[in-house]
Design a protein around this motif. Structure first.
Motif, mmCIF file in Angstrom:
data_model
loop_
_atom_site.group_PDB
_atom_site.id
_atom_site.type_symbol
_atom_site.label_atom_id
_atom_site.label_comp_id
_atom_site.label_asym_id
_atom_site.label_seq_id
_atom_site.Cartn_x
_atom_site.Cartn_y
_atom_site.Cartn_z
ATOM 1 N N ASP A 261 -39.052 -19.051 -40.556
ATOM 2 C CA ASP A 261 -39.834 -18.725 -41.754
ATOM 3 C C ASP A 261 -39.819 -17.223 -42.035
ATOM 4 O O ASP A 261 -40.838 -16.623 -42.389
ATOM 5 C CB ASP A 261 -41.277 -19.215 -41.606
ATOM 6 N N GLY A 262 -38.662 -16.624 -41.851
ATOM 7 C CA GLY A 262 -38.489 -15.210 -42.153
ATOM 8 C C GLY A 262 -38.930 -14.262 -41.056
ATOM 9 O O GLY A 262 -38.737 -13.047 -41.169
ATOM 10 N N GLU A 263 -39.522 -14.776 -39.976
ATOM 11 C CA GLU A 263 -39.969 -13.942 -38.868
ATOM 12 C C GLU A 263 -39.040 -14.101 -37.673
ATOM 13 O O GLU A 263 -38.469 -15.174 -37.461
ATOM 14 C CB GLU A 263 -41.388 -14.318 -38.443
ATOM 15 N N THR A 264 -38.907 -13.037 -36.883
ATOM 16 C CA THR A 264 -38.079 -13.106 -35.683
ATOM 17 C C THR A 264 -38.771 -13.952 -34.628
ATOM 18 O O THR A 264 -39.931 -13.720 -34.273
ATOM 19 C CB THR A 264 -37.824 -11.698 -35.116
ATOM 20 N N ASP A 265 -38.070 -14.951 -34.133
ATOM 21 C CA ASP A 265 -38.582 -15.810 -33.072
ATOM 22 C C ASP A 265 -38.395 -15.082 -31.742
ATOM 23 O O ASP A 265 -37.269 -14.773 -31.359
ATOM 24 C CB ASP A 265 -37.811 -17.132 -33.076
ATOM 25 N N PRO A 266 -39.472 -14.812 -30.990
ATOM 26 C CA PRO A 266 -39.317 -14.079 -29.734
ATOM 27 C C PRO A 266 -38.973 -14.942 -28.532
ATOM 28 O O PRO A 266 -38.685 -14.424 -27.459
ATOM 29 C CB PRO A 266 -40.703 -13.440 -29.540
ATOM 30 N N HIS A 267 -38.976 -16.271 -28.697
ATOM 31 C CA HIS A 267 -38.841 -17.184 -27.556
ATOM 32 C C HIS A 267 -37.374 -17.387 -27.160
ATOM 33 O O HIS A 267 -36.899 -18.514 -27.002
ATOM 34 C CB HIS A 267 -39.473 -18.530 -27.882
ATOM 35 N N ALA A 268 -36.670 -16.286 -26.949
ATOM 36 C CA ALA A 268 -35.218 -16.348 -26.748
ATOM 37 C C ALA A 268 -34.825 -17.042 -25.453
ATOM 38 O O ALA A 268 -33.712 -17.565 -25.335
ATOM 39 C CB ALA A 268 -34.629 -14.937 -26.779
ATOM 40 N N TRP A 269 -35.697 -17.074 -24.461
ATOM 41 C CA TRP A 269 -35.398 -17.705 -23.172
ATOM 42 C C TRP A 269 -35.181 -19.198 -23.301
ATOM 43 O O TRP A 269 -34.648 -19.821 -22.377
ATOM 44 C CB TRP A 269 -36.535 -17.433 -22.188
ATOM 45 N N ASN A 270 -35.562 -19.811 -24.423
ATOM 46 C CA ASN A 270 -35.394 -21.257 -24.572
ATOM 47 C C ASN A 270 -33.962 -21.668 -24.898
ATOM 48 O O ASN A 270 -33.710 -22.843 -25.195
ATOM 49 C CB ASN A 270 -36.381 -21.803 -25.605
ATOM 50 N N SER A 271 -33.045 -20.731 -24.827
ATOM 51 C CA SER A 271 -31.612 -21.018 -24.764
ATOM 52 C C SER A 271 -31.114 -20.482 -23.429
ATOM 53 O O SER A 271 -31.350 -19.315 -23.098
ATOM 54 C CB SER A 271 -30.857 -20.338 -25.911
ATOM 55 N N LEU A 272 -30.445 -21.308 -22.665
ATOM 56 C CA LEU A 272 -29.975 -20.881 -21.343
ATOM 57 C C LEU A 272 -28.926 -19.777 -21.438
ATOM 58 O O LEU A 272 -28.836 -18.932 -20.547
ATOM 59 C CB LEU A 272 -29.420 -22.074 -20.572
ATOM 60 N N THR A 273 -28.141 -19.774 -22.496
ATOM 61 C CA THR A 273 -27.172 -18.694 -22.647
ATOM 62 C C THR A 273 -27.890 -17.365 -22.838
ATOM 63 O O THR A 273 -27.435 -16.320 -22.349
ATOM 64 C CB THR A 273 -26.211 -18.953 -23.820
ATOM 65 N N ASN A 274 -29.027 -17.385 -23.528
ATOM 66 C CA ASN A 274 -29.839 -16.177 -23.626
ATOM 67 C C ASN A 274 -30.449 -15.826 -22.274
ATOM 68 O O ASN A 274 -30.566 -14.652 -21.923
ATOM 69 C CB ASN A 274 -30.949 -16.358 -24.659
ATOM 70 N N GLY A 275 -30.870 -16.835 -21.527
ATOM 71 C CA GLY A 275 -31.399 -16.582 -20.186
ATOM 72 C C GLY A 275 -30.413 -15.820 -19.324
ATOM 73 O O GLY A 275 -30.795 -14.952 -18.534
ATOM 74 N N MET A 276 -29.141 -16.108 -19.487
ATOM 75 C CA MET A 276 -28.107 -15.383 -18.741
ATOM 76 C C MET A 276 -28.064 -13.912 -19.152
ATOM 77 O O MET A 276 -27.828 -13.032 -18.314
ATOM 78 C CB MET A 276 -26.750 -16.043 -18.966
ATOM 79 N N ILE A 277 -28.309 -13.632 -20.430
ATOM 80 C CA ILE A 277 -28.345 -12.247 -20.904
ATOM 81 C C ILE A 277 -29.528 -11.516 -20.278
ATOM 82 O O ILE A 277 -29.400 -10.357 -19.842
ATOM 83 C CB ILE A 277 -28.420 -12.202 -22.443
ATOM 84 N N TYR A 278 -30.683 -12.172 -20.219
ATOM 85 C CA TYR A 278 -31.841 -11.592 -19.545
ATOM 86 C C TYR A 278 -31.455 -11.166 -18.118
ATOM 87 O O TYR A 278 -31.756 -10.047 -17.682
ATOM 88 C CB TYR A 278 -32.963 -12.619 -19.427
ATOM 89 N N VAL A 279 -30.835 -12.077 -17.395
ATOM 90 C CA VAL A 279 -30.513 -11.829 -15.989
ATOM 91 C C VAL A 279 -29.531 -10.666 -15.854
ATOM 92 O O VAL A 279 -29.681 -9.802 -14.976
ATOM 93 C CB VAL A 279 -29.949 -13.110 -15.341
ATOM 94 N N GLN A 280 -28.534 -10.632 -16.709
ATOM 95 C CA GLN A 280 -27.575 -9.528 -16.671
ATOM 96 C C GLN A 280 -28.260 -8.194 -16.952
ATOM 97 O O GLN A 280 -27.973 -7.179 -16.295
ATOM 98 C CB GLN A 280 -26.464 -9.776 -17.694
ATOM 99 N N ASN A 281 -29.181 -8.177 -17.911
ATOM 100 C CA ASN A 281 -29.906 -6.947 -18.231
ATOM 101 C C ASN A 281 -30.767 -6.485 -17.057
ATOM 102 O O ASN A 281 -30.817 -5.295 -16.735
ATOM 103 C CB ASN A 281 -30.784 -7.155 -19.466
ATOM 104 N N ILE A 282 -31.445 -7.436 -16.429
ATOM 105 C CA ILE A 282 -32.296 -7.101 -15.281
ATOM 106 C C ILE A 282 -31.451 -6.521 -14.142
ATOM 107 O O ILE A 282 -31.811 -5.505 -13.538
ATOM 108 C CB ILE A 282 -33.059 -8.350 -14.805
#
Length: 298
Positions: free
Chosen positions: A118-139
């Motif tokens: 609805d025009g707003e950025t969804d912050p719940h990015a961890w609900n895609s596992l491919t995004n979860g991998m990005i989190y881990v790489q960043n950490i």
């Protein structure tokens, strides 16, 4: 927050200056993660080499969280801070600033492609596992620079963890791909699953937007109920961080069955089915498949 600032001031003087940190052992480097899912990811990467404190704990709603003096103390004494970003922790900037911490602050979603709801950025990015991998790489990247003597361990931990996430991602895609089109629309209490929907070909509807602090208007709720009566949905789901009352009302008015409880924004308490990010995703997948895979003709 002025009281928080006053009480936190005494703790701030004990903060360590991150720029001067040597490679250090456990308890010498203190990490703060903003919420439970992110905290678990950090723990998976750092292992026993650093201590991790989580601000918003299991089964708690980070959208409406009010930081405590204990949180200010933890932030003031920390060396590294991880936040989700994307507008998720609306309280974090004030907490970090007023704590007086010298810690470095890192956004775990760096490199994630945002989803709009609805025009707003969804912050719940961890609900895609491919995004979860990005989190881990960043950490792993951040901690390898903070504690270079343990960089090899952080890389090994991250690689092993990502391999598990990749395997679960493959399993998720395979299992959800078998669902027919008329079993791919579900309803949750708030709009937390946009990334999961995009990644795995589902449609999620919700009476509340991306922020649980909002309240649905009677008109919006009536429109959603009318849409569900006309078009149907495969199942309704309650969430661990929201009251089930709204979902129960939708169930009562549409006749749709509640298919179980999903973990959206937080892990479960110890003894629950979602005490880690990996377990959370496995639970959500199993719950979705059990509800969506039912034969509507039976």
């Amino acid at each position: 927050m002025s009281l928080l600032k006053t009480l936190a001031a005494g703790f701030a003087a004990t903060s360590l200056i991150f720029a001067a940190l040597p490679a250090a052992a456990h308890d010498d480097v203190k990490i703060v993660a903003s919420f439970s899912i992110l905290g678990d990811m950090v723990e998976q990467v750092v292992g026993d080499h650093a201590s991790v404190t989580t601000i918003v704990g299991p089964d708690a709603d980070a959208h409406v969280y009010q930081p405590s003096v204990a949180d200010a103390k933890a932030v003031a004494q920390s060396d590294v801070i991880f936040v989700n970003g994307l507008g998720f922790e609306t309280w974090s900037d004030t907490l970090i600033k007023e704590s007086g911490t010298k810690a470095t602050v890192h956004i775990a979603t760096e490199g994630v492609t945002p989803v709009k709801v609805d025009g707003e950025t969804d912050p719940h990015a961890w609900n895609s596992l491919t995004n979860g991998m990005i989190y881990v790489q960043n950490i792993a990247s951040v901690m390898s620079k903070a504690m270079p003597d343990h960089a090899a361990d952080f890389k090994a931990n991250a690689d092993a963890y990502i391999a598990k996430l990749e395997a679960l991602d493959k399993e998720t895609r395979e299992k959800l791909s078998t669902l027919p089109e008329n079993r791919r629309t579900v309803v949750t209490a708030h709009d937390a699953f946009g990334y999961l929907a995009d990644a795995y070909g589902l449609t999620f509807l919700a009476p509340v937007g991306i922020d649980t602090e909002a309240e649905p208007s009677a008109r919006d709720l009536a429109i959603l109920i009318g849409q569900l009566k006309e078009q149907g949905a495969a199942a309704l789901f309650v969430e661990n961080i929201t009251s089930p009352a709204l979902v129960k009302q939708i169930s009562d008015e549409t006749g749709l069955e509640i298919g179980g409880r999903l973990f959206s924004d937080a892990l479960s308490e110890r003894g629950g089915p979602a005490t880690s990010y990996l377990a959370m995703f496995q639970h959500n997948l199993g719950t979705l498949l059990e509800a969506l895979g039912k034969d509507t003709a039976s």
